[in-house]
Design a protein around this motif. Structure first.
Motif, PDB file in Angstrom:
ATOM      1  N   ILE A 174      65.913  46.348 -63.904  1.00  0.00           N
ATOM      2  CA  ILE A 174      67.131  45.959 -63.181  1.00  0.00           C
ATOM      3  C   ILE A 174      67.900  47.172 -62.670  1.00  0.00           C
ATOM      4  O   ILE A 174      68.334  47.212 -61.526  1.00  0.00           O
ATOM      5  N   GLY A 175      68.066  48.191 -63.500  1.00  0.00           N
ATOM      6  CA  GLY A 175      68.744  49.418 -63.072  1.00  0.00           C
ATOM      7  C   GLY A 175      67.820  50.264 -62.204  1.00  0.00           C
ATOM      8  O   GLY A 175      66.663  49.907 -61.969  1.00  0.00           O
ATOM      9  N   ILE A 176      68.321  51.430 -61.762  1.00  0.00           N
ATOM     10  CA  ILE A 176      67.476  52.338 -60.973  1.00  0.00           C
ATOM     11  C   ILE A 176      66.303  52.843 -61.818  1.00  0.00           C
ATOM     12  O   ILE A 176      65.217  53.098 -61.308  1.00  0.00           O
ATOM     13  N   ALA A 177      66.528  52.945 -63.138  1.00  0.00           N
ATOM     14  CA  ALA A 177      65.456  53.374 -64.039  1.00  0.00           C
ATOM     15  C   ALA A 177      65.604  52.682 -65.387  1.00  0.00           C
ATOM     16  O   ALA A 177      66.707  52.315 -65.792  1.00  0.00           O
ATOM     17  N   GLY A 178      64.481  52.496 -66.050  1.00  0.00           N
ATOM     18  CA  GLY A 178      64.479  51.959 -67.415  1.00  0.00           C
ATOM     19  C   GLY A 178      63.723  52.928 -68.303  1.00  0.00           C
ATOM     20  O   GLY A 178      62.693  53.479 -67.904  1.00  0.00           O
ATOM     21  N   CYS A 179      64.254  53.178 -69.502  1.00  0.00           N
ATOM     22  CA  CYS A 179      63.651  54.176 -70.382  1.00  0.00           C
ATOM     23  C   CYS A 179      63.131  53.529 -71.654  1.00  0.00           C
ATOM     24  O   CYS A 179      63.827  52.744 -72.289  1.00  0.00           O
ATOM     25  N   PHE A 180      61.903  53.887 -72.007  1.00  0.00           N
ATOM     26  CA  PHE A 180      61.240  53.300 -73.172  1.00  0.00           C
ATOM     27  C   PHE A 180      60.794  54.385 -74.139  1.00  0.00           C
ATOM     28  O   PHE A 180      60.442  55.494 -73.729  1.00  0.00           O
ATOM     29  N   SER A 181      60.781  54.017 -75.418  1.00  0.00           N
ATOM     30  CA  SER A 181      60.234  54.872 -76.469  1.00  0.00           C
ATOM     31  C   SER A 181      59.014  54.172 -77.047  1.00  0.00           C
ATOM     32  O   SER A 181      59.020  52.948 -77.212  1.00  0.00           O
ATOM     33  N   PHE A 182      57.989  54.952 -77.347  1.00  0.00           N
ATOM     34  CA  PHE A 182      56.818  54.394 -78.044  1.00  0.00           C
ATOM     35  C   PHE A 182      56.685  55.032 -79.424  1.00  0.00           C
ATOM     36  O   PHE A 182      55.580  55.190 -79.947  1.00  0.00           O
ATOM     37  N   TYR A 183      57.815  55.389 -80.009  1.00  0.00           N
ATOM     38  CA  TYR A 183      57.851  55.825 -81.401  1.00  0.00           C
ATOM     39  C   TYR A 183      57.089  54.766 -82.212  1.00  0.00           C
ATOM     40  O   TYR A 183      57.175  53.578 -81.911  1.00  0.00           O
ATOM     41  N   PRO A 184      56.324  55.184 -83.235  1.00  0.00           N
ATOM     42  CA  PRO A 184      55.416  54.229 -83.900  1.00  0.00           C
ATOM     43  C   PRO A 184      56.050  52.903 -84.335  1.00  0.00           C
ATOM     44  O   PRO A 184      55.398  51.857 -84.275  1.00  0.00           O
ATOM     45  N   GLY A 185      57.303  52.922 -84.762  1.00  0.00           N
ATOM     46  CA  GLY A 185      57.932  51.696 -85.249  1.00  0.00           C
ATOM     47  C   GLY A 185      58.490  50.781 -84.174  1.00  0.00           C
ATOM     48  O   GLY A 185      58.973  49.690 -84.473  1.00  0.00           O
ATOM     49  N   LYS A 186      58.467  51.197 -82.915  1.00  0.00           N
ATOM     50  CA  LYS A 186      59.020  50.351 -81.839  1.00  0.00           C
ATOM     51  C   LYS A 186      58.092  49.165 -81.574  1.00  0.00           C
ATOM     52  O   LYS A 186      56.941  49.150 -82.010  1.00  0.00           O
ATOM     53  N   ASN A 187      58.569  48.186 -80.818  1.00  0.00           N
ATOM     54  CA  ASN A 187      57.744  46.986 -80.574  1.00  0.00           C
ATOM     55  C   ASN A 187      56.407  47.340 -79.935  1.00  0.00           C
ATOM     56  O   ASN A 187      55.407  46.671 -80.181  1.00  0.00           O
ATOM     57  N   LEU A 188      56.408  48.352 -79.076  1.00  0.00           N
ATOM     58  CA  LEU A 188      55.155  48.927 -78.597  1.00  0.00           C
ATOM     59  C   LEU A 188      55.147  50.375 -79.099  1.00  0.00           C
ATOM     60  O   LEU A 188      55.907  51.207 -78.606  1.00  0.00           O
ATOM     61  N   HIS A 284      63.518  43.887 -81.920  1.00  0.00           N
ATOM     62  CA  HIS A 284      63.047  45.140 -82.510  1.00  0.00           C
ATOM     63  C   HIS A 284      63.611  45.246 -83.932  1.00  0.00           C
ATOM     64  O   HIS A 284      62.922  45.654 -84.866  1.00  0.00           O
ATOM     65  N   ILE A 285      64.895  44.874 -84.053  1.00  0.00           N
ATOM     66  CA  ILE A 285      65.582  44.836 -85.349  1.00  0.00           C
ATOM     67  C   ILE A 285      66.152  43.441 -85.524  1.00  0.00           C
ATOM     68  O   ILE A 285      66.670  42.866 -84.569  1.00  0.00           O
ATOM     69  N   TYR A 286      66.063  42.892 -86.728  1.00  0.00           N
ATOM     70  CA  TYR A 286      66.782  41.663 -87.033  1.00  0.00           C
ATOM     71  C   TYR A 286      67.948  42.046 -87.941  1.00  0.00           C
ATOM     72  O   TYR A 286      67.741  42.383 -89.107  1.00  0.00           O
ATOM     73  N   ALA A 287      69.168  42.025 -87.371  1.00  0.00           N
ATOM     74  CA  ALA A 287      70.339  42.462 -88.132  1.00  0.00           C
ATOM     75  C   ALA A 287      71.268  41.284 -88.401  1.00  0.00           C
ATOM     76  O   ALA A 287      71.492  40.452 -87.525  1.00  0.00           O
TER      77      ALA A 287
END
Ligand SMILES: *Cc1c(COP(=O)(O)O)cnc(C)c1O
Length: 384
Positions: A174-188, A284-287
């Motif tokens: 949606i924005g001009i850019a989207g940023c993702f992390s693939f740190y081992p614990g992330k959804n991907l 990603h987190i259930y809080a």
């Protein structure tokens, strides 16, 4: 019975053969730094996320930092974000020389409160970074409307929101850019570190591709002062295989969250926050929120339930940002959430027996707690 907070082993065991074979290919081709395996993953990830381009980088922090640099944001500029996030969001702003400016979150979504956004905009503001915290997207329509009216760029911090949707649109698109992390614990998650920027803007894409590779547009010809922000070939290969299972994993997380929501609703010392009607979250987190959080956390930990706090100190109160001079009381919702948030075990492979155990232990730990009520009390259903 012990229940871990996260069980990556359970996720990887069924994929081990396929992933090992793909790592062998990377080794056979010696395609370790960037290269064809990263390029193929970029293509798949862009298609998955409904964007034209994806640029694989070293981690999620690099993704945020390079997106800001690619948009020309630097010293003297202000970038608006939220205090309820992981430190990296603010660090990326500071590391490109700009100043982070915070806006409190809406307690129905724990994401940027659009009603408070406009008053934080100054003549120095260049961009807004909404954070899709815990895998639920921020309320993007009003954020984009305000951004467009003030000619500001919007960069989505989608590091916790791989595959999440807002009114049918994917996180990051949606924005001009989207940023993702693939740190081992992330959804991907990678088998190491990784990140990506997604965008539909070919100029920005080109700029970030050059910046992540020492500012070179051709080997040893440097048009810009860049950085080494490349993704590893092995991570590209691993992520390409794991991407195929992302939707299935997210659906499982949603099913687990529904069970938690139903079975933990109505307890006096605990608040569950159902998802906003505008989107599809990916948990990603259930809080949940509890009174006397630290005591509850300690009790659950002693009984073998893996819990976490995301995050115990809002960014404006971190020692690293004391120079901003923002004291307690600056962002009441973020501060109260930081004192009450408790993250329960959440991963796709959770079994019904594990969920039963968590529910039973949580119920017994909060049974004697005083009642907790919302700050504002508006029902989530009122969100369009
Ligand atoms: C994980 C995360 C990041 C940083 O990603 P890394 O890959 O760890 O650098 C940034 N923002 C948020 C909200 C995150 O959860």
């Amino acid at each position: 019975m012990k229940v871990p907070f996260l069980d990556l082993r359970a996720q990887h065991d069924p994929l081990r053969g396929e992933i090992m074979a793909s790592i062998q290919e990377v080794i056979d081709q010696s395609a370790f730094a960037g290269g064809p395996f990263v390029a193929k993953f970029e293509e798949d990830f862009a298609a998955y996320g409904q964007t034209r381009f994806a640029i694989g980088v070293g981690n999620g922090t690099d993704a945020l930092w390079l997106a800001l640099l690619g948009l020309g944001i630097g010293p003297g500029d202000e970038v608006i974000t939220v205090p309820s996030t992981f430190m990296a969001t603010a660090e990326a702003i500071s590391y490109c020389g700009a100043k982070p400016v915070f806006v409190d979150v809406d307690e129905r979504t724990f994401t940027l409160n659009p009603a408070l956004l406009e008053r934080a905009i100054t003549s120095r503001t260049k961009a807004i970074i909404p954070v899709h915290l815990f895998g639920q997207m921020a309320d993007m329509d009003p954020i984009m409307e305000i951004a467009q009216r003030h000619h500001l760029q919007v960069i989505e911090d989608a590091c916790q929101a791989h595959g999440a949707e807002y009114k049918g649109r994917k996180a990051g698109s949606i924005g001009i850019a989207g940023c993702f992390s693939f740190y081992p614990g992330k959804n991907l998650g990678a088998w190491g570190e990784g990140g990506a920027v997604v965008t539909n803007d070919s100029t920005l894409c080109q700029k970030i591709r050059v910046l992540r590779d020492h500012g070179q547009n051709k080997k040893y010809y440097h048009s810009d002062i860049g950085w080494n922000g490349r993704m590893d070939g092995i991570q590209g290969a691993v992520l390409r295989i794991k991407l195929k299972g992302l939707d299935r994993g997210n659906a499982a997380r949603r099913a687990h969250a529904r069970v938690y929501d139903e079975r933990l609703a109505g307890l006096p010392g605990l608040i569950v926050t159902p998802p906003a009607a505008y989107g599809v979250p990916v948990y990603h987190i259930y809080a949940v929120r509890v009174t006397e959080r630290d005591r509850v956390l300690q009790g659950l930990t002693e009984r073998g339930i893996g819990c976490g706090i995301h995050y115990p100190i809002p960014i404006h109160l971190q020692q690293a940002y004391r120079s901003l001079g923002l004291g307690v009381g600056s962002f009441p919702v973020a501060e109260r959430c930081a004192n009450e948030f408790l993250s329960l075990p959440m991963f796709p492979e959770l079994t019904p027996v594990q969920i039963d155990t968590v529910v039973r232990e949580v119920k017994s730990s909060v049974s004697a707690l005083p009642a907790l009520s919302l700050v504002e009390g508006a029902p989530v259903a009122s969100l369009a």
